[in-house]
Design a protein around this motif. Sequence first.
Motif, PDB file in Angstrom:
ATOM      1  N   VAL B 226       0.844  -1.200   0.000  1.00 43.74           N
ATOM      2  CA  VAL B 226       0.000   0.000   0.000  1.00 43.74           C
ATOM      3  C   VAL B 226       0.876   1.245   0.000  1.00 43.74           C
ATOM      4  O   VAL B 226       0.656   2.177  -0.787  1.00 43.74           O
ATOM      5  CB  VAL B 226      -0.952  -0.009   1.222  1.00 43.74           C
ATOM      6  CG1 VAL B 226      -1.596   1.353   1.399  1.00 43.74           C
ATOM      7  CG2 VAL B 226      -2.018  -1.079   1.056  1.00 43.74           C
ATOM      8  N   LEU B 227       1.895   1.237   0.839  1.00 44.58           N
ATOM      9  CA  LEU B 227       2.800   2.394   0.884  1.00 44.58           C
ATOM     10  C   LEU B 227       3.477   2.608  -0.467  1.00 44.58           C
ATOM     11  O   LEU B 227       3.711   3.733  -0.891  1.00 44.58           O
ATOM     12  CB  LEU B 227       3.868   2.189   1.967  1.00 44.58           C
ATOM     13  CG  LEU B 227       3.374   2.185   3.403  1.00 44.58           C
ATOM     14  CD1 LEU B 227       4.518   1.851   4.352  1.00 44.58           C
ATOM     15  CD2 LEU B 227       2.759   3.519   3.770  1.00 44.58           C
ATOM     16  N   LEU B 228       3.754   1.511  -1.134  1.00 46.45           N
ATOM     17  CA  LEU B 228       4.453   1.569  -2.408  1.00 46.45           C
ATOM     18  C   LEU B 228       3.553   2.115  -3.514  1.00 46.45           C
ATOM     19  O   LEU B 228       4.012   2.801  -4.426  1.00 46.45           O
ATOM     20  CB  LEU B 228       4.924   0.156  -2.762  1.00 46.45           C
ATOM     21  CG  LEU B 228       6.021  -0.017  -3.787  1.00 46.45           C
ATOM     22  CD1 LEU B 228       7.278   0.677  -3.337  1.00 46.45           C
ATOM     23  CD2 LEU B 228       6.299  -1.504  -3.975  1.00 46.45           C
ATOM     24  N   ASN B 229       2.263   1.813  -3.444  1.00 44.97           N
ATOM     25  CA  ASN B 229       1.379   2.126  -4.570  1.00 44.97           C
ATOM     26  C   ASN B 229       0.485   3.339  -4.383  1.00 44.97           C
ATOM     27  O   ASN B 229      -0.105   3.820  -5.326  1.00 44.97           O
ATOM     28  CB  ASN B 229       0.510   0.909  -4.884  1.00 44.97           C
ATOM     29  CG  ASN B 229       1.331  -0.188  -5.517  1.00 44.97           C
ATOM     30  OD1 ASN B 229       1.864  -0.013  -6.607  1.00 44.97           O
ATOM     31  ND2 ASN B 229       1.495  -1.269  -4.801  1.00 44.97           N
ATOM     32  N   TRP B 230       0.395   3.825  -3.168  1.00 43.52           N
ATOM     33  CA  TRP B 230      -0.466   4.984  -2.936  1.00 43.52           C
ATOM     34  C   TRP B 230       0.355   6.235  -3.191  1.00 43.52           C
ATOM     35  O   TRP B 230       0.704   6.982  -2.271  1.00 43.52           O
ATOM     36  CB  TRP B 230      -0.977   4.931  -1.501  1.00 43.52           C
ATOM     37  CG  TRP B 230      -2.157   5.795  -1.239  1.00 43.52           C
ATOM     38  CD1 TRP B 230      -2.745   6.679  -2.096  1.00 43.52           C
ATOM     39  CD2 TRP B 230      -2.875   5.868  -0.007  1.00 43.52           C
ATOM     40  NE1 TRP B 230      -3.799   7.293  -1.492  1.00 43.52           N
ATOM     41  CE2 TRP B 230      -3.904   6.804  -0.204  1.00 43.52           C
ATOM     42  CE3 TRP B 230      -2.772   5.228   1.223  1.00 43.52           C
ATOM     43  CZ2 TRP B 230      -4.822   7.122   0.799  1.00 43.52           C
ATOM     44  CZ3 TRP B 230      -3.668   5.539   2.206  1.00 43.52           C
ATOM     45  CH2 TRP B 230      -4.694   6.479   2.004  1.00 43.52           C
ATOM     46  N   TYR B 231       0.616   6.469  -4.452  1.00 40.35           N
ATOM     47  CA  TYR B 231       1.632   7.445  -4.814  1.00 40.35           C
ATOM     48  C   TYR B 231       1.321   8.857  -4.315  1.00 40.35           C
ATOM     49  O   TYR B 231       2.172   9.531  -3.759  1.00 40.35           O
ATOM     50  CB  TYR B 231       1.821   7.438  -6.335  1.00 40.35           C
ATOM     51  CG  TYR B 231       3.056   8.173  -6.751  1.00 40.35           C
ATOM     52  CD1 TYR B 231       4.291   7.544  -6.698  1.00 40.35           C
ATOM     53  CD2 TYR B 231       2.998   9.503  -7.157  1.00 40.35           C
ATOM     54  CE1 TYR B 231       5.441   8.219  -7.044  1.00 40.35           C
ATOM     55  CE2 TYR B 231       4.144  10.185  -7.505  1.00 40.35           C
ATOM     56  CZ  TYR B 231       5.365   9.535  -7.446  1.00 40.35           C
ATOM     57  OH  TYR B 231       6.507  10.205  -7.780  1.00 40.35           O
ATOM     58  N   GLN B 232       0.063   9.294  -4.501  1.00 43.38           N
ATOM     59  CA  GLN B 232      -0.278  10.674  -4.165  1.00 43.38           C
ATOM     60  C   GLN B 232      -0.059  10.958  -2.679  1.00 43.38           C
ATOM     61  O   GLN B 232       0.295  12.060  -2.282  1.00 43.38           O
ATOM     62  CB  GLN B 232      -1.752  10.974  -4.479  1.00 43.38           C
ATOM     63  CG  GLN B 232      -2.103  10.937  -5.939  1.00 43.38           C
ATOM     64  CD  GLN B 232      -2.374   9.518  -6.406  1.00 43.38           C
ATOM     65  OE1 GLN B 232      -2.143   8.562  -5.674  1.00 43.38           O
ATOM     66  NE2 GLN B 232      -2.849   9.383  -7.617  1.00 43.38           N
ATOM     67  N   PHE B 233      -0.315   9.942  -1.862  1.00 42.65           N
ATOM     68  CA  PHE B 233      -0.285  10.172  -0.423  1.00 42.65           C
ATOM     69  C   PHE B 233       1.091   9.901   0.182  1.00 42.65           C
ATOM     70  O   PHE B 233       1.606  10.702   0.961  1.00 42.65           O
ATOM     71  CB  PHE B 233      -1.351   9.280   0.226  1.00 42.65           C
ATOM     72  CG  PHE B 233      -1.542   9.529   1.695  1.00 42.65           C
ATOM     73  CD1 PHE B 233      -1.852  10.803   2.160  1.00 42.65           C
ATOM     74  CD2 PHE B 233      -1.432   8.498   2.613  1.00 42.65           C
ATOM     75  CE1 PHE B 233      -2.035  11.034   3.513  1.00 42.65           C
ATOM     76  CE2 PHE B 233      -1.612   8.723   3.957  1.00 42.65           C
ATOM     77  CZ  PHE B 233      -1.923   9.996   4.418  1.00 42.65           C
ATOM     78  N   THR B 234       1.678   8.769  -0.206  1.00 47.32           N
ATOM     79  CA  THR B 234       2.914   8.350   0.465  1.00 47.32           C
ATOM     80  C   THR B 234       4.158   8.564  -0.383  1.00 47.32           C
ATOM     81  O   THR B 234       5.260   8.304   0.078  1.00 47.32           O
ATOM     82  CB  THR B 234       2.863   6.854   0.815  1.00 47.32           C
ATOM     83  OG1 THR B 234       2.816   6.122  -0.418  1.00 47.32           O
ATOM     84  CG2 THR B 234       1.652   6.510   1.639  1.00 47.32           C
ATOM     85  N   GLY B 235       3.959   9.002  -1.588  1.00 50.20           N
ATOM     86  CA  GLY B 235       5.129   9.181  -2.441  1.00 50.20           C
ATOM     87  C   GLY B 235       5.617   7.888  -3.075  1.00 50.20           C
ATOM     88  O   GLY B 235       6.630   7.897  -3.774  1.00 50.20           O
ATOM     89  N   GLY B 236       4.910   6.800  -2.832  1.00 48.93           N
ATOM     90  CA  GLY B 236       5.260   5.527  -3.464  1.00 48.93           C
ATOM     91  C   GLY B 236       6.723   5.186  -3.295  1.00 48.93           C
ATOM     92  O   GLY B 236       7.299   5.420  -2.240  1.00 48.93           O
ATOM     93  N   PRO B 237       7.330   4.640  -4.352  1.00 47.20           N
ATOM     94  CA  PRO B 237       8.726   4.218  -4.249  1.00 47.20           C
ATOM     95  C   PRO B 237       9.690   5.389  -4.024  1.00 47.20           C
ATOM     96  O   PRO B 237      10.808   5.183  -3.568  1.00 47.20           O
ATOM     97  CB  PRO B 237       8.998   3.534  -5.590  1.00 47.20           C
ATOM     98  CG  PRO B 237       7.913   3.983  -6.488  1.00 47.20           C
ATOM     99  CD  PRO B 237       6.732   4.301  -5.643  1.00 47.20           C
ATOM    100  N   ASP B 238       9.257   6.601  -4.343  1.00 52.30           N
ATOM    101  CA  ASP B 238      10.136   7.756  -4.121  1.00 52.30           C
ATOM    102  C   ASP B 238      10.314   8.035  -2.638  1.00 52.30           C
ATOM    103  O   ASP B 238      11.264   8.713  -2.242  1.00 52.30           O
ATOM    104  CB  ASP B 238       9.549   9.017  -4.768  1.00 52.30           C
ATOM    105  CG  ASP B 238       9.337   8.811  -6.252  1.00 52.30           C
ATOM    106  OD1 ASP B 238       9.925   7.849  -6.790  1.00 52.30           O
ATOM    107  OD2 ASP B 238       8.580   9.577  -6.853  1.00 52.30           O
ATOM    108  N   GLY B 239       9.363   7.577  -1.859  1.00 51.65           N
ATOM    109  CA  GLY B 239       9.454   7.787  -0.418  1.00 51.65           C
ATOM    110  C   GLY B 239       9.143   9.218  -0.030  1.00 51.65           C
ATOM    111  O   GLY B 239       8.657  10.025  -0.835  1.00 51.65           O
ATOM    112  N   LEU B 240       9.398   9.512   1.219  1.00 48.47           N
ATOM    113  CA  LEU B 240       9.159  10.853   1.750  1.00 48.47           C
ATOM    114  C   LEU B 240      10.493  11.389   2.231  1.00 48.47           C
ATOM    115  O   LEU B 240      11.221  10.704   2.940  1.00 48.47           O
ATOM    116  CB  LEU B 240       8.186  10.796   2.927  1.00 48.47           C
ATOM    117  CG  LEU B 240       6.760  10.361   2.612  1.00 48.47           C
ATOM    118  CD1 LEU B 240       6.033  10.002   3.878  1.00 48.47           C
ATOM    119  CD2 LEU B 240       6.018  11.452   1.862  1.00 48.47           C
ATOM    120  N   SER B 241      10.783  12.628   1.839  1.00 55.02           N
ATOM    121  CA  SER B 241      12.062  13.187   2.290  1.00 55.02           C
ATOM    122  C   SER B 241      11.807  14.499   3.015  1.00 55.02           C
ATOM    123  O   SER B 241      10.678  14.980   3.101  1.00 55.02           O
ATOM    124  CB  SER B 241      12.999  13.372   1.113  1.00 55.02           C
ATOM    125  OG  SER B 241      12.343  14.148   0.143  1.00 55.02           O
TER     126      SER B 241
END
Lengths: 285, 445
Positions: B226-241
């Motif tokens: 879910v963290l990987l694919n919920w791009y708008q919310f979690t940033g997906g594979p880019d992560g959060l910086s």
Amino acid sequence: MTHVVDDPVLTVEHLNMRFGGLLAVDDLSFDVGRRDITALIGPNGAGKTTVFNCITGFYKPTEGRITARHEGGKTFLLERMDDFKIPKIAKVARTFQNIRLFGGMTVLENLMVGQHNTLMVASNYTFGGIFGLSGYKKAEKEAVELAKYWMDQAGLTQRADDAAGDLPYGEQRKLEIARAMCTKPKLLCLDEPAAGLNPRESEELNKLLLFIRKERDTGVLLIEHDMNVVMGISDHIIVLDYGKKIADGTPEEIRNDPSVIAAYLGVADEEVEEVEHEIEEGASS
Amino acid sequence: MTDSTNSDSRPGRHLDFGKVAKDLIVTALIATAIFGSTIAFRTVSAAGGLRLEVRYDLAFYVIAVVVIGRLLLWLFIWSKPPGTSAVEMPVSIKSGLAKVTAKVGKGFGPTMLMFALVFPFLPFTDRYLLDLSILILTYVMLGWGLNIVVGLAGLLDLGYVAFYAIGAYSYALLAQYFGFSFWMCLPLAGILAAFWGIILGFPVLRLRGDYLAIVTLAFGEIIRIVLLNWYQFTGGPDGLSGIPRPSFFGLPFSRGEGGFSDFFGFDYSSMHRIIFMYFLILALALLTNFVTNRLRRLPIGRAWEALREDEIACRSLGLNTTSVKLTAFAIGGMFAGFAGSFFATRQGFISPESFTFIESALILAIVVLGGMGSQVGVVIASIAMIGGFEVFREAEQFRMLIFGLAMVVIMIWRPRGLISTRIPSIFLKEKKAVSADMVAQGEGH
Ligand SMILES: Nc1ncnc2c1ncn2[C@@H]1O[C@H](COP(=O)(O)OP(=O)(O)O)[C@@H](O)[C@H]1O
Ligand SMILES: [Mg+2]
């Protein structure tokens, strides 16, 4: 034939328990007196443990009503209650045919787990206890006192800090009973408590049971094979065979009941077969 | 592998040469099969592609060592009858040794604690060692948290990293969207992780054994995916910086006016923040330990252990096993949530890659290796594992191999973990440790 009980702590009415095609308990009704030791006897596979499992909520009966009555007149319909609420609210405790102790915990710890619900309330569901409120300290001290009391009665005081799994068989049996008593039950159900005990241990067990009946307001319902134990200490005996009640009365009545003698007492299986064989031969000739 | 060929002959006092010879041949064959392929051949890049390099001599030496090692085992250990240890130890020495270990065991915790407190100020402590200790302490905390679920309640949880991830993302997202500070997010992250612990708890309530393990494993993967694919919310594979760093009671660790060093009149040093981080994770880990130890002595903790020992007996005593399980998942999850938000603030950047199954496996390995339920064991295991990983950082390719081998060896040597005895939560006269073979392991082991 139903033995009349003045003040039943437990009433079982028309209990049926079906496992697939097998009717393990067949229309069983009986009463358990408040301060009596009541024995449930019968050959292996007669359905005794199944009756216990129905009373204590581990099985939901196919049919029937099981009522627990407290002194104040409060009644509980056990067949409708969750298994863990039966010891907690209806105050019916049990032991198991195959001993179920917390083997890796000490004798004292086992007895403390038996008082879980009281202690849980005293610790304000952990919130008070974690901040070390004094109310919990006091409750814990009382719980240890009760545990000590039952360790004394069961002769386990010396073993208080030993792992339950380390105890010899006879002491494990007694610990399981002591632990059940720590829930302060109104009715104690014991599944073959004397199985595997030597005569001395068995004697100690009898004393413990008589003590429980005498000193505590606790009825005892007991499954037992050893006829000496049964006849020696029970006030009331119910005999099961193939899930059906075949006799119900005082030890004296049971001893002289022909159907019990034929089905169970003193007649080995081979002899029963012999008798049946003779009857068949008699009928055909 | 070779056990079945020689298990019957092992107890004999005399060596049966035929058997030993056969065993050694089998050993040699197996060693050849393993090392012949892995060591004897090696690909090296050369001009125009890969070239195969053969190293028969090295492989031969390794195989020889294995065979000779086994021969020595035969000669000196397996030739004794069962029950007698290889080297006979007089009883007096044995009991003395037990006493010494007991004493060492008692002093070990406080000594470690003292050491941990002064560690950042020791002369040899540099940035690298401090970073490594922070990492180790994070795993100590996670190990202690998982110990509640696995060691005490006996519920095998293969998806523990999910709570770690929830804690990390809770902080990162709350900081990003609402601008909450670390100190505000820390409890929130814990609460959210505890909440998800309960969510996980419900579906697994009725599961036993392997099924429990598989569902928890799936839970860990679901959270990660879910963290990987919920791009708008979690940033997906880019992560959060750009996750904000914690402040020292409102003082940021920054150069110049209004910073920590300015306020206290120190010269600015980037080490201040690291040392602060170190004490932060130390405090969080100690909190975990303190709360766990406290809970163990409360009815809830005894209920967890009773659940591990026998669930049916629990129910026969009026314990609501549903709430017992849920509290174990919730409180275990909560500590992972705390650790997760610490992780986020330390790294400043998180992505789902940090929360893969291997993390769960590592934390579980720490708990199992330390001895399930043992708090000190977790510390030793964390130091050994995380420290060991660092030591073998050079041998990148063989790290996992060494790790696996070490696990196998330790599990053979101490099948119930390094510290396998259980300390009772209450005692009347004398606190006696309960030996491991009495203690049940619970579901899924
Ligand atoms: N859970 C179950 N599923 C199917 N059959 C059962 C189950 N429990 C008990 N039985 C059957 O019910 C009968 C009575 O068993 P039980 O109550 O254990 O006898 P007793 O305790 O009198 O020896 C046996 O035939 C047994 O096989
Ligand atoms: Mg039975």
